[in-house]
Design a protein around this motif. Structure first.
Motif, PDB file in Angstrom:
ATOM      1  N   ALA A 161       0.815  -1.217   0.000  1.00 20.12           N
ATOM      2  CA  ALA A 161       0.000   0.000   0.000  1.00 20.12           C
ATOM      3  C   ALA A 161       0.850   1.270   0.000  1.00 20.12           C
ATOM      4  O   ALA A 161       0.324   2.370   0.122  1.00 20.12           O
ATOM      5  CB  ALA A 161      -0.942   0.011   1.204  1.00 20.12           C
ATOM      6  N   GLY A 162       2.160   1.114  -0.135  1.00 22.10           N
ATOM      7  CA  GLY A 162       3.036   2.282  -0.100  1.00 22.10           C
ATOM      8  C   GLY A 162       3.375   2.791  -1.496  1.00 22.10           C
ATOM      9  O   GLY A 162       3.111   2.127  -2.501  1.00 22.10           O
ATOM     10  N   GLN A 163       3.956   3.974  -1.528  1.00 23.89           N
ATOM     11  CA  GLN A 163       4.460   4.521  -2.790  1.00 23.89           C
ATOM     12  C   GLN A 163       5.977   4.717  -2.650  1.00 23.89           C
ATOM     13  O   GLN A 163       6.466   5.045  -1.585  1.00 23.89           O
ATOM     14  CB  GLN A 163       3.797   5.854  -3.133  1.00 23.89           C
ATOM     15  N   HIS A 164       6.670   4.522  -3.754  1.00 20.68           N
ATOM     16  CA  HIS A 164       8.132   4.585  -3.750  1.00 20.68           C
ATOM     17  C   HIS A 164       8.578   5.516  -4.867  1.00 20.68           C
ATOM     18  O   HIS A 164       7.952   5.569  -5.925  1.00 20.68           O
ATOM     19  CB  HIS A 164       8.672   3.173  -3.992  1.00 20.68           C
ATOM     20  N   GLY A 165       9.638   6.243  -4.634  1.00 19.57           N
ATOM     21  CA  GLY A 165      10.166   7.121  -5.661  1.00 19.57           C
ATOM     22  C   GLY A 165      10.592   6.329  -6.889  1.00 19.57           C
ATOM     23  O   GLY A 165      11.311   5.335  -6.782  1.00 19.57           O
ATOM     24  N   ALA A 166      10.131   6.759  -8.037  1.00 21.33           N
ATOM     25  CA  ALA A 166      10.481   6.097  -9.295  1.00 21.33           C
ATOM     26  C   ALA A 166      11.736   6.689  -9.902  1.00 21.33           C
ATOM     27  O   ALA A 166      12.277   6.148 -10.874  1.00 21.33           O
ATOM     28  CB  ALA A 166       9.323   6.208 -10.283  1.00 21.33           C
ATOM     29  N   MET A 167      12.195   7.791  -9.341  1.00 23.18           N
ATOM     30  CA  MET A 167      13.392   8.481  -9.817  1.00 23.18           C
ATOM     31  C   MET A 167      13.300   8.669 -11.346  1.00 23.18           C
ATOM     32  O   MET A 167      12.285   9.138 -11.821  1.00 23.18           O
ATOM     33  CB  MET A 167      14.654   7.719  -9.382  1.00 23.18           C
ATOM     34  N   SER A 168      14.304   8.272 -12.087  1.00 18.95           N
ATOM     35  CA  SER A 168      14.269   8.563 -13.529  1.00 18.95           C
ATOM     36  C   SER A 168      13.361   7.644 -14.336  1.00 18.95           C
ATOM     37  O   SER A 168      13.215   7.841 -15.541  1.00 18.95           O
ATOM     38  CB  SER A 168      15.688   8.527 -14.110  1.00 18.95           C
ATOM     39  N   VAL A 169      12.747   6.681 -13.683  1.00 17.02           N
ATOM     40  CA  VAL A 169      11.651   5.977 -14.363  1.00 17.02           C
ATOM     41  C   VAL A 169      10.551   6.985 -14.718  1.00 17.02           C
ATOM     42  O   VAL A 169       9.809   6.802 -15.685  1.00 17.02           O
ATOM     43  CB  VAL A 169      11.112   4.823 -13.483  1.00 17.02           C
ATOM     44  N   THR A 170      10.501   8.056 -13.936  1.00 24.16           N
ATOM     45  CA  THR A 170       9.605   9.174 -14.262  1.00 24.16           C
ATOM     46  C   THR A 170       9.818   9.659 -15.693  1.00 24.16           C
ATOM     47  O   THR A 170       8.862  10.003 -16.395  1.00 24.16           O
ATOM     48  CB  THR A 170       9.859  10.351 -13.293  1.00 24.16           C
ATOM     49  N   LYS A 171      11.089   9.717 -16.106  1.00 20.11           N
ATOM     50  CA  LYS A 171      11.385  10.181 -17.468  1.00 20.11           C
ATOM     51  C   LYS A 171      10.644   9.333 -18.497  1.00 20.11           C
ATOM     52  O   LYS A 171      10.143   9.832 -19.500  1.00 20.11           O
ATOM     53  CB  LYS A 171      12.893  10.111 -17.746  1.00 20.11           C
ATOM     54  N   SER A 172      10.597   8.041 -18.248  1.00 20.50           N
ATOM     55  CA  SER A 172       9.955   7.138 -19.209  1.00 20.50           C
ATOM     56  C   SER A 172       8.447   7.342 -19.226  1.00 20.50           C
ATOM     57  O   SER A 172       7.799   7.090 -20.247  1.00 20.50           O
ATOM     58  CB  SER A 172      10.307   5.686 -18.876  1.00 20.50           C
ATOM     59  N   MET A 173       7.883   7.801 -18.098  1.00 19.14           N
ATOM     60  CA  MET A 173       6.449   8.130 -18.097  1.00 19.14           C
ATOM     61  C   MET A 173       6.218   9.390 -18.939  1.00 19.14           C
ATOM     62  O   MET A 173       5.306   9.450 -19.770  1.00 19.14           O
ATOM     63  CB  MET A 173       5.954   8.367 -16.662  1.00 19.14           C
ATOM     64  N   THR A 174       7.054  10.384 -18.717  1.00 16.22           N
ATOM     65  CA  THR A 174       6.951  11.616 -19.508  1.00 16.22           C
ATOM     66  C   THR A 174       7.208  11.317 -20.979  1.00 16.22           C
ATOM     67  O   THR A 174       6.496  11.808 -21.866  1.00 16.22           O
ATOM     68  CB  THR A 174       7.955  12.651 -18.982  1.00 16.22           C
ATOM     69  N   GLY A 175       8.225  10.488 -21.233  1.00 18.49           N
ATOM     70  CA  GLY A 175       8.545  10.138 -22.612  1.00 18.49           C
ATOM     71  C   GLY A 175       7.426   9.354 -23.277  1.00 18.49           C
ATOM     72  O   GLY A 175       7.107   9.573 -24.451  1.00 18.49           O
ATOM     73  N   LEU A 176       6.808   8.451 -22.523  1.00 17.14           N
ATOM     74  CA  LEU A 176       5.684   7.691 -23.072  1.00 17.14           C
ATOM     75  C   LEU A 176       4.545   8.630 -23.457  1.00 17.14           C
ATOM     76  O   LEU A 176       3.965   8.510 -24.546  1.00 17.14           O
ATOM     77  CB  LEU A 176       5.207   6.651 -22.048  1.00 17.14           C
ATOM     78  N   LEU A 177       4.238   9.574 -22.576  1.00 18.17           N
ATOM     79  CA  LEU A 177       3.194  10.552 -22.906  1.00 18.17           C
ATOM     80  C   LEU A 177       3.570  11.312 -24.180  1.00 18.17           C
ATOM     81  O   LEU A 177       2.727  11.562 -25.043  1.00 18.17           O
ATOM     82  CB  LEU A 177       2.992  11.536 -21.742  1.00 18.17           C
ATOM     83  N   GLY A 178       4.847  11.661 -24.284  1.00 14.97           N
ATOM     84  CA  GLY A 178       5.295  12.354 -25.488  1.00 14.97           C
ATOM     85  C   GLY A 178       5.108  11.497 -26.729  1.00 14.97           C
ATOM     86  O   GLY A 178       4.588  11.968 -27.759  1.00 14.97           O
ATOM     87  N   GLU A 179       5.489  10.241 -26.668  1.00 17.77           N
ATOM     88  CA  GLU A 179       5.339   9.346 -27.825  1.00 17.77           C
ATOM     89  C   GLU A 179       3.867   9.112 -28.160  1.00 17.77           C
ATOM     90  O   GLU A 179       3.503   8.964 -29.333  1.00 17.77           O
ATOM     91  CB  GLU A 179       6.042   8.010 -27.565  1.00 17.77           C
ATOM     92  N   VAL A 180       3.037   9.063 -27.131  1.00 20.20           N
ATOM     93  CA  VAL A 180       1.595   8.918 -27.368  1.00 20.20           C
ATOM     94  C   VAL A 180       1.075  10.117 -28.157  1.00 20.20           C
ATOM     95  O   VAL A 180       0.333   9.969 -29.139  1.00 20.20           O
ATOM     96  CB  VAL A 180       0.834   8.758 -26.029  1.00 20.20           C
ATOM     97  N   LEU A 181       1.490  11.299 -27.764  1.00 17.52           N
ATOM     98  CA  LEU A 181       1.026  12.508 -28.459  1.00 17.52           C
ATOM     99  C   LEU A 181       1.562  12.561 -29.887  1.00 17.52           C
ATOM    100  O   LEU A 181       0.862  12.991 -30.810  1.00 17.52           O
ATOM    101  CB  LEU A 181       1.444  13.754 -27.674  1.00 17.52           C
ATOM    102  N   VAL A 182       2.802  12.094 -30.066  1.00 19.44           N
ATOM    103  CA  VAL A 182       3.353  12.029 -31.429  1.00 19.44           C
ATOM    104  C   VAL A 182       2.550  11.032 -32.259  1.00 19.44           C
ATOM    105  O   VAL A 182       2.144  11.317 -33.390  1.00 19.44           O
ATOM    106  CB  VAL A 182       4.848  11.632 -31.387  1.00 19.44           C
ATOM    107  N   ALA A 183       2.286   9.862 -31.680  1.00 18.79           N
ATOM    108  CA  ALA A 183       1.560   8.819 -32.416  1.00 18.79           C
ATOM    109  C   ALA A 183       0.140   9.266 -32.761  1.00 18.79           C
ATOM    110  O   ALA A 183      -0.421   8.855 -33.768  1.00 18.79           O
ATOM    111  CB  ALA A 183       1.523   7.528 -31.593  1.00 18.79           C
TER     112      ALA A 183
END
Lengths: 454, 454
Positions: A161-183
């Motif tokens: 039930a906890g949350q953990h820092g994703a650190m630069s995995v965050t970048k891949s979330m932002t990047g995925l959103l970017g690729e989605v918008l490109v697609a």
């Protein structure tokens, strides 16, 4: 405590002092220096945050307080508590799961995974999967095979039930959103950043393309070398902090203000350079394009539709800008849902959330030559695209990766997703790759070859 | 904009400058001064945070930024945005709902409620229920009748998936936990605070009983008069802030440290005195007794078992102590679940979460004489117990109440729960009681007399 655990000891003493928030941003730049065993780095068991008693009691003992602003909260071993508690130290922005029912993951646990053996990179003795968990200071690890949970474990500061820092995995979330918008045709990857964001027209980003952001092949005068007091990372960190600035502070006060100050160095498109500010710039491009912050868009496009169990959150700067390059914290199972969604190229629980083309681009990877020039020892032949790392191995594996051991590792051939949260003493993943990447490959091969009726 | 809206205009100009976090703590102490109409206070529509554009855009226009530390974020009209966004400005601690399915509320909406007429206290013209919503700067309001939602509305910064500051309704959550522990025999209401918390033995709290905390009849030298620069509230606010202290700061640095400095004034048990620090002391008593912070206990006792839709959260001090006296933010429907749970004396969705005796004590109320001495004009004959306000009216209504119009209003006779989040320009509820309390009573009577087959 095996010999491997102490390889990074010397690095540790160089890398750790007073990193504070800065460490959040630290990429792959920490060198791994072989050190003699016995140099005193606490093992995973020894540094367990519950065992060390951080923040236990009302009040905690003074020497066990991890708080603002004096406690150097991201130094090891304190950071083993902090990775689960960023929101208690910093302002944050919610990534809402919405109000519906969570979609439970299917389970088909396989304890035999614990006994899978692999040989660490550069190692000469086999190690078991189970032994690798503590070796890598694992806080949580979940393996999905064909969409079912075959392995799940929590340790240290983390529970289900906890949350953990994703650190630069965050970048891949932002990047995925970017690729989605490109697609989807909402974002033109050939557009110049300065045309989308006039505020960045005169910065180094101005004449870079969105594609160059997504592949981190921009030419930017930006150093994340913490040992250099003049490195740009320090000014970036000061700008990014949501805490009050010193009275005599005259520098940039937000992510956006900092990005506008970035100067060019080299040419765009020539070489991969892992620099967090590319992701912050991409986050700004996304926000300007969609009218939603990355936190809001991650909720509206993914979290509200993938059956998430928990809200996630981003740390923010002084004007509420989510830290697109590293600020996400989330539950382990929800990160697994993201991994499965990406493995499925946009489909989860029977619903398509975005075009398959977004993931196809990520899987194809980026410019291998540009990547090779950056010299990642443990990712030979790799590339970077959409802010995901492509291994270009036989299984076509690709991964989101964050400092201290965070990952979403996707093996399409084995239909396998591994998500890991960790709090390794050394920021750079080069410290844990030798006991992680071959372990992931071994599990993938095991799952591929397991008797079908298992 | 009716005449009533401007009654508080003069108060406003006295009360609002630079309150910052301090306002979070403001109790019932703001005087209501009748002012002439047209003195320029923005109406609910005029001050709508979406209309004013706070924090819209990437970045927001400089004059529309609400951030740390300079923007005076709890001044009106900015606070109409801030009440939904505390976590974006301050460190916070999660109140987890757990991972299960939310339990949906049953609906039986009744639009006729909008037309219910009532006469405001001291007023001479009738007002409709619907008109009262904007009059009171309502951000969200939900009415449960016999466990079904008969009315629900969102406005301003709030929607069904948002969280809103509960302000001093938080006290009633802390008080409820305290009464639960008393009812379960875990906490002795006759115990001395100094015996439970040796750290407070030499403070004014030392020889007060737990019951005196629960009824706020302690004798404490503590003023929440913001117009007095020497009032204790300022030192309390400084101690409570999670932000870095000034370099020359030598005062207490946490809630706990502050509480230990409180000096006696008068005798305990004589007079009701609404002082937030009683709740912070109770929160500490609860934490020491149970080994859980109020945030954790609210999760483990209520939020994880009442079918909550959303996590809630507390603001915290520099060592992570939840602000037991005012730091809770939560979703409107989840507050309604709490209200229904209390109306049902500990049962929700067929499950008993705590002994009925906990609510029976609250319903009985506290010492009316001690309360009368405090002179609450709009609560004649009332009392305070378990950190809930008893109206002792014909319906036996009792309520949780927080500044700027927050409430959980429970009418056992009408089997009615009203929860309201609001952002009234005036902190003290005396500014909105005249158009709230008679409106609630009118709805109760309507529901009681509605044809049974409605």
């Amino acid at each position: 405590m095996s010999r491997l655990c102490c390889r990074f000891a010397q690095t540790l003493t160089l890398a750790l002092p007073a990193l504070l928030l800065g460490s959040l941003l630290l990429g792959w730049t920490v060198p791994v220096v072989a050190a003699e065993p016995g140099t005193g780095v606490l093992s995973a068991e020894e540094s367990d945050p519950n065992r060390l008693g951080w923040m236990q009691g009302f009040p905690p003992a003074p020497e066990q307080v991890i708080g603002q602003p004096d406690s150097n909260y991201f130094s090891f071993p304190k950071m083993r508590w902090t990775v689960c508690h960023f929101r208690e130290l910093l302002p944050t922005k919610q990534v809402s799961r919405g109000l519906g029912e969570p979609m439970p993951l299917a389970y088909a646990l396989d304890d035999a995974i614990n006994d899978i053996a692999f040989t660490p990179i550069d190692g000469d003795e086999p190690m078991s999967w189970q032994a690798s968990l503590n070796e890598n200071y694992t806080d949580g690890l979940l393996i999905l095979h064909q969409g079912q949970v075959v392995y799940e474990v929590y340790s240290g500061c983390l529970d289900e039930a906890g949350q953990h820092g994703a650190m630069s995995v965050t970048k891949s979330m932002t990047g995925l959103l970017g690729e989605v918008l490109v697609a989807e045709g909402v974002l033109d990857e050939q557009a110049l950043v300065g045309d989308i964001l006039p505020e960045l027209a005169d910065s180094a980003f101005g004449n870079a393309t969105v594609k160059q952001l997504l592949e981190m092949t921009t030419g930017l005068a930006y150093s994340e070398d913490y040992s250099d007091p003049n490195a740009e990372i320090w000014a970036y960190n000061a700008a990014a902090s949501p805490l009050p600035k010193p009275e005599d502070y005259t520098g940039p006060r937000t992510y956006y203000e900092y990005l506008a100050t970035v100067q060019p160095q080299g040419e765009h498109g020539q070489m991969f350079g892992y620099k967090t500010i590319n992701t912050d710039a991409l986050g700004w491009v996304i926000a300007r394009t969609t009218g939603e912050s990355v936190a809001s868009l991650l909720s509206s496009r993914l979290w509200r539709h993938m059956g998430a169990e928990q809200d996630a959150y981003f740390t923010v700067d002084s004007i509420g800008t989510p830290f697109a390059g590293g600020g996400l914290s989330a539950g382990l199972r929800d990160m697994a849902r993201v991994g499965q969604l990406v493995l499925n190229e946009g489909v989860i629980n029977g619903e398509r959330l975005f075009p398959a083309a977004a993931v196809e681009r990520i899987r194809q990877g980026g410019d291998k030559q540009a990547f090779a020039a950056a010299g990642y020892r443990y990712l030979p032949g790799g590339s970077y695209r959409g802010m995901w790392w492509s291994l270009h191995n036989e299984h076509g594996a690709f991964a989101a990766r964050g400092v201290h051991g965070q990952t979403i590792y996707i093996d399409p051939t084995a239909e396998m997703v591994i998500v890991r949260f960790a709090s390794h003493p050394v920021a750079g993943n080069a410290a844990n790759d030798p006991t992680s990447l071959p372990a992931y490959q071994a599990v993938a091969e095991y799952l591929l070859n397991r008797s079908p009726g298992y």
